[in-house]
Scaffold this active site. Structure first.
Site, mmCIF file in Angstrom:
data_model
loop_
_atom_site.group_PDB
_atom_site.id
_atom_site.type_symbol
_atom_site.label_atom_id
_atom_site.label_comp_id
_atom_site.label_asym_id
_atom_site.label_seq_id
_atom_site.Cartn_x
_atom_site.Cartn_y
_atom_site.Cartn_z
ATOM 1 N N LYS A 242 59.642 -86.128 11.366
ATOM 2 C CA LYS A 242 60.179 -85.790 12.689
ATOM 3 C C LYS A 242 61.536 -85.113 12.520
ATOM 4 O O LYS A 242 61.580 -83.952 12.187
ATOM 5 C CB LYS A 242 60.172 -87.028 13.556
ATOM 6 C CG LYS A 242 58.702 -87.280 13.911
ATOM 7 C CD LYS A 242 58.347 -88.530 14.561
ATOM 8 C CE LYS A 242 56.835 -88.529 14.738
ATOM 9 N NZ LYS A 242 56.239 -89.844 14.619
ATOM 10 N N HIS B 200 61.195 -92.117 15.496
ATOM 11 C CA HIS B 200 61.885 -91.167 16.388
ATOM 12 C C HIS B 200 63.384 -91.446 16.491
ATOM 13 O O HIS B 200 64.073 -90.812 17.290
ATOM 14 C CB HIS B 200 61.244 -91.186 17.781
ATOM 15 C CG HIS B 200 59.945 -90.458 17.844
ATOM 16 N ND1 HIS B 200 59.859 -89.103 18.108
ATOM 17 C CD2 HIS B 200 58.676 -90.877 17.641
ATOM 18 C CE1 HIS B 200 58.590 -88.735 18.091
ATOM 19 N NE2 HIS B 200 57.844 -89.790 17.805
ATOM 20 N N SER C 216 57.723 -93.430 21.470
ATOM 21 C CA SER C 216 57.620 -91.973 21.376
ATOM 22 C C SER C 216 57.066 -91.313 22.626
ATOM 23 O O SER C 216 57.271 -90.130 22.845
ATOM 24 C CB SER C 216 56.763 -91.593 20.175
ATOM 25 O OG SER C 216 55.518 -92.231 20.248
#
Ligand SMILES: *Cc1c(COP(=O)(O)O)cnc(C)c1O
Length: 395
Positions: A242, A211, A183
């Site tokens: 996310k 992610h 990330s």
């Protein structure tokens, strides 16, 4: 006599001196490419709202409908009385989306890691091979597992092979855990090679796709899909905070694995179920992703565009392979100052410093979303260039 709790004052003072004290902003509007802070509008270049789902009208509408049917709270942990049909509906749908036999919904990505590692590697003779840049929630979960943690150099397959060989004779269970997308730099784990090495050495593969969920793979189906590794990744951990724009974590894989986690994982047994609004919004997000890949495409287009623009001005954007775009500044205090100047010029992008990233690599991590227009990006980059020149970071 010294007051025992006063160590806090000293520690806070030290953090402030070293630029390690975070200035936490309060957002006064919904998440989006423009956010309101202290009454003013800012171009937002630092949230994980990849697909613009945080305030997507379809998610908002579905929450309202679900709340009318189920109320808000689950009232208990999943295993006592907190499992509602909406939880089951979501688990079926996310498993289908990811091409896995089954999935379990947890309260967050952090909880999902806590549900996996201590449950699958609970013994002192177990071994967990862990990438040296893994996320804090993986590190903490390793600590809780009681297993011996063997760190290998970040994405270094020779290092991993050497460690796997070194522990070839170990008697306990062996497991490998890695972020799918790292990330802070935006690089992608070398999963095909990792899987080959693990298959050869009898190591269970766990990937935390926080992610990658909604970003990598066909229509955002994640890292296993991206590399065509369906069925070869034993445990897929994911987050819904996310790209999904909501909150929640998942563990996906074979039906038996999910059953095992459901029965034994402590976050599932001892922390209450995810709330109805969260689950309803997540359901709407998967439905949108199942419909088409328009938002995922737009996200990548914007990611490529902002990277190209920032590089054009001479910024060091490191080696990201995803829409995550680090702008490396160096020292923590410089990154802080850069963040303050961006803010004074109408751009909201938080500096990231030690311990989140190694000392000397403090950065502004730029995150665009599918909801940003070209104009948002152009205006944001222009401010980066102005501040970069003022601070002598670029020419
Ligand atoms: C953000 C992140 C998490 C935590 O997810 P939450 O749902 O916010 O708890 C876990 N693992 C990785 C790799 C992450 O990037």
């Amino acid at each position: 006599m010294a007051v025992p709790i006063n160590f806090i004052t000293e520690e806070l003072d030290r953090m402030k001196r070293e630029g390690l004290y975070g200035n936490i902003r309060t957002i006064e509007s919904p998440q989006g490419p423009i956010v309101k802070i202290t009454g003013k509008e800012y171009i937002n270049l630092c949230s994980n709202n990849y697909l613009g789902f945080c305030n997507h009208p379809e998610l908002v509408q579905r929450v309202k409908e679900a709340v009318d049917v189920y109320g808000v709270g689950p009232g208990a942990v999943r295993t006592i009385a907190g499992t509602m049909s909406i939880h089951i509906e979501f688990e079926k749908k996310i498993a289908q989306f990811k091409g896995c036999e089954a999935a379990i919904l947890l309260q967050s990505g952090f909880c999902a890691n806590l549900a996996v590692l201590p449950t699958l590697a609970p013994n002192a003779e177990d071994i967990i091979f862990s990438d040296s840049l893994n996320h804090a929630s993986i590190i903490d979960s390793c600590r809780l597992s009681k297993a011996k943690v063997v760190r290998y150099e970040h994405s270094d397959m020779d290092s991993l092979k050497a460690k796997a060989e070194e522990y070839a004779g170990a008697t306990g269970r062996k497991m490998l855990v890695t972020d799918g997308v790292f990330s802070m730099d935006g690089d992608v784990a070398k999963l095909p090679e990792i899987v080959d090495i693990c298959e050869k050495h009898g190591i269970i593969v766990v990937v935390d796709d926080a992610h990658g969920e909604g970003v990598l793979g066909k229509g955002g189906r994640g890292i296993a899909d991206h590399f065509g590794l369906h069925g070869r990744v034993d445990v897929e951990v994911g987050t819904l905070s996310k790209a999904f724009g909501v909150m929640g974590g998942i563990v996906a894989g074979k039906a038996e694995l999910v059953d095992f986690i459901r029965q034994k994982a402590r976050p599932n047994l001892f922390s209450s179920a995810l709330t109805v609004p969260d689950v309803a919004a997540n359901l709407a997000a998967v439905d949108i992703l199942l419909r088409n890949d328009n938002l995922v495409k737009k996200l990548w287009e914007n990611g490529h565009y902002i990277k190209a623009e920032l590089s054009k001005y001479g910024f060091n954007t490191a080696h990201s392979e995803t829409p995550i775009t680090p702008v490396i500044i160096g020292e923590a205090n410089d990154a802080k100052q850069f963040g303050v100047k961006l803010f004074e010029n109408g751009v909201f992008a938080t500096p990231i410093v030690f311990p989140t990233v190694p000392k000397g690599t403090a950065r502004i991590r730029v995150m665009v979303s599918a909801a940003h227009t070209k104009e948002h990006i152009d205006n944001g980059v222009a401010v980066f260039a102005k501040v970069g020149r003022e601070m002598g970071i670029i020419k």
